[in-house]
Design an enzyme around this catalytic site. Structure first.
Site, PDB file in Angstrom:
ATOM      1  N   HIS A 128      -0.493 -32.089 -44.892  1.00  0.00           N
ATOM      2  CA  HIS A 128      -1.466 -32.541 -43.895  1.00  0.00           C
ATOM      3  C   HIS A 128      -1.712 -34.024 -44.144  1.00  0.00           C
ATOM      4  O   HIS A 128      -2.347 -34.398 -45.140  1.00  0.00           O
ATOM      5  CB  HIS A 128      -2.754 -31.739 -44.009  1.00  0.00           C
TER       6      HIS A 128
ATOM      7  N   GLU B  48      -4.918 -35.934 -45.391  1.00  0.00           N
ATOM      8  CA  GLU B  48      -5.452 -35.594 -46.714  1.00  0.00           C
ATOM      9  C   GLU B  48      -4.854 -36.555 -47.745  1.00  0.00           C
ATOM     10  O   GLU B  48      -4.068 -36.185 -48.614  1.00  0.00           O
ATOM     11  CB  GLU B  48      -5.159 -34.128 -47.018  1.00  0.00           C
TER      12      GLU B  48
ATOM     13  N   HIS C 110      -3.722 -30.692 -51.649  1.00  0.00           N
ATOM     14  CA  HIS C 110      -4.396 -30.828 -50.356  1.00  0.00           C
ATOM     15  C   HIS C 110      -5.790 -31.427 -50.528  1.00  0.00           C
ATOM     16  O   HIS C 110      -6.249 -31.684 -51.631  1.00  0.00           O
ATOM     17  CB  HIS C 110      -4.543 -29.457 -49.689  1.00  0.00           C
TER      18      HIS C 110
ATOM     19  N   GLU D  78      -7.058 -28.049 -53.948  1.00  0.00           N
ATOM     20  CA  GLU D  78      -7.897 -28.676 -52.927  1.00  0.00           C
ATOM     21  C   GLU D  78      -8.880 -29.648 -53.563  1.00  0.00           C
ATOM     22  O   GLU D  78      -9.527 -29.334 -54.571  1.00  0.00           O
ATOM     23  CB  GLU D  78      -8.676 -27.615 -52.143  1.00  0.00           C
TER      24      GLU D  78
END
Length: 375
Positions: free
Chosen positions: A166, A169, A259, A335
């Site tokens: 993504h 990010e 991410h 994350e």
């Protein structure tokens, strides 16, 4: 007054900018997609008054909860990014800031430019242990670059890290920069010991097209790469197709997919407990790895995170789930926050590029501690 986003990763639409106290903006959608949240633009104005910049379509963005308790980042020199007063009323995201210099950049998070990406991979190849490989090209014709660090061997573990599926990010590539810098440090004992036991395959940017285009979540075709792993194609998702083919050729003993999360103000990992082959050995590896991270750094926690999948219900289009099932290995999604780490808040910079890089360096220690158990 002039507002521009005509540069690498730029994204903003100017509705009106006639008065510094009422600058009206909107974020452009990813190409051929309804996703949007990433913004990056420059304001040039020699007035030293307070500027009020309102992003009027924030309330319909991909992750509205991401705006709550969020502060935008700004920079005068594009190197040092700091947080600026930001409010969200459910529809409008409003930034209030009085510039000290003629030009200032604003962004959703500290950008990681394509030029810096090129510097990262080409400087890495100068190390004797590192080889820069090109797996193929994206839809826009950019290289899909892979760093191979270390040598293969019958007893060597095969460890993969992928980042920035993504593109918005950006903390994911800051993380990779820190990880790569430490892995190639010949004076670092943990790095040297790891390279005696493992070979690394590193993809610092899985989505260079989306990165340059200023996308939040998709590639040049408007495809979310982290929903392509079960059946990728060269037509829609060559980035995943080519990385997956390389994984099938090398095998995988461990995979971390890096991410950022818009809403949760913490660092956490998401495992693959819902894959069909999940068993006690897999659970033990996951639990041990989390325990190691908790012991290494106070930046990590395991209380807040995503809801766990029920047995057999994992979405195998996600990278960590597909890899965990295909190779029966430890596979985690890592994350990091766009906001701040609420466990160790920093009101000046929040969660930042530098903190992401340091977290990447810490991750090497965690891998060192678990490498012997991977196979």
């Amino acid at each position: 007054m002039h507002i521009s986003s005509q540069f690498d990763s730029g994204n903003i639409k100017v509705i009106s900018a006639d008065d510094a106290s009422n600058i009206r903006l909107a974020i452009n959608k990813d190409h051929q997609s309804d996703f949007y949240q990433w913004f990056h633009f420059k304001l040039h104005n020699n007035q030293r008054c307070e500027h009020v910049l309102t992003i009027e379509n924030a309330g319909q963005s991909a992750y509205v909860e991401g705006w709550h308790d969020y502060q935008a980042v700004a920079s005068y020199d594009r190197e040092h990014w700091f947080r600026v007063p930001t409010e969200f009323d459910g529809q409008n995201l409003t930034i209030r800031f009085a510039p000290e210099y003629d030009a200032v950049y604003f962004a959703y998070f500290a950008p990681y430019s394509y030029e810096r990406h090129q510097d990262l991979i080409h400087n890495a190849q100068l190390d004797i242990d590192c080889q820069l490989q090109i797996l193929g090209q994206t839809l826009d014709g950019r290289d899909i670059s892979l760093l191979k660090v270390g040598e293969e061997g019958a007893d060597k573990k095969v460890i993969w890290l992928t980042a920035r599926q993504h593109p918005g990010e950006t903390m994911a590539e800051w993380f990779m920069e820190g990880f790569i810098d430490r892995l190639l440090d010949e004076d670092d004992g943990a790095a040297r010991a790891l390279l005696n036991k493992a070979v690394f395959y590193l993809v610092p940017n899985m989505n260079p097209d989306g990165s340059v285009r200023g996308h939040l979540r998709t590639n040049a075709a408007g495809v979310n790469l982290n929903r392509e792993w079960a059946d990728p194609s060269m037509e829609n998702s060559p980035e995943v197709y080519l990385v997956r083919e390389k994984m099938l050729a090398t095998g995988v003993d461990m995979h971390l997919d890096i991410h950022g999360d818009e809403a949760l103000p913490v660092n956490f990992v998401a495992g693959c407990e819902g894959i069909p082959s999940y068993d006690q050995r897999h659970r033990s590896l996951e639990d041990n790895f989390k325990a190691i991270l908790l012991a290494i750094t106070p930046e990590f926690q395991d209380v807040k995170g995503y809801e766990k999948d029920q047995p057999g219900q994992a979405n195998l289009t996600l990278a960590s789930n597909w890899v965990g099932e295909q190779f029966k290995c430890l596979a985690y999604t890592v994350e990091m926050p766009f906001k701040d780490n609420e466990l160790l808040p920093d009101h000046s910079v929040g969660w930042s590029d530098n903190r992401s890089s340091l977290f990447g360096r810490d991750m090497l220690t965690a891998i060192y501690r678990i490498v012997d158990d991977l196979r």
